[in-house]
Design a protein around this motif. Structure first.
Motif: not given
Length: 213
Positions: A78, A142, A144, A146
């Motif tokens: 990213p 992709d 990601r 959190s």
């Protein structure tokens, strides 16, 4: 090797004489294991290879080639890269590198809690016991992250449609082809930061419908 079997939990062997475990794209241990496991003991394999790899980096992309270029992992990073995303990618690379090298030694480089480590070793052992390795290309994209306090989840899409399992002895493709190679899937790694400030993988799960084809 049907899709239902791919989603089953990869349990740790508790002793001899137990039935053979099904396998999945990622190990799925419970999250209540204790301890950490860079120290999980590796086992030797009669097909052990060099495990040499070459990493090529470009703008937003990274390619890790191994096995003399016969297999590679392509990573699409990213624009804003979280350091934990690198931990997730390193885990995926190490798991595939172990298959290419014919040895579970690459798993020693992963910061991982005990239960998750045992499941990872079992996943690799399944293929090494059958003298199987991989060829082709896998792609991670992709990615990601959190975070919540001392916990975090790394999600990434994994496209292994260009990867195939082959005999380490003959190089011939293994048939039937596992159906989890037919479409991209979501790999999720639950992380926990210990009192020593080190982030370790606590749980690994796969969702076969989590990423668009």
């Amino acid at each position: 090797m049907r899709r239902a079997a791919m989603a089953l939990v990869l349990l740790v062997l508790a002793g001899c004489g137990q039935p053979e475990r099904p396998y999945s794209p990622g190990a799925e241990p419970s999250a209540d294991g204790s301890g950490t496991a860079r120290a999980a003991a590796p086992t030797e394999s009669p097909q052990e290879g060099t495990g040499e790899e070459e990493t090529l980096k470009g703008k937003g992309k990274e390619t890790v080639a191994m096995g003399g270029g016969k297999f590679r992992v392509e990573i699409d990073w990213p624009a804003k890269r979280d350091p934990l995303a690198e931990v997730g990618a390193a885990y995926m690379v190490a798991m595939r590198k172990a298959l290419v090298a014919g040895s579970d030694r690459p798993l020693q480089d992963i910061d991982i809690e005990l239960t998750a480590a045992q499941a990872a070793y079992e996943w690799v052992k399944y293929f090494l016991d059958r003298k199987q390795t991989v060829r082709g290309v896998a792609r991670l994209y992709d990615l990601r992250v959190s975070r919540t306090g001392k916990g975090a989840v790394i999600d990434m899409c994994v496209d292994e449609t260009g990867m195939r399992f082959v005999s380490a002895r003959t190089g011939k493709a293994i048939s039937p082809r596992p159906d989890w190679l037919d479409t991209p899937y979501l790999q999720s790694l639950a992380m926990h930061r210990g009192d020593d400030d080190v982030w370790r993988i606590r749980d690994v799960r796969a969702d076969l419908k989590g990423c668009p084809a």
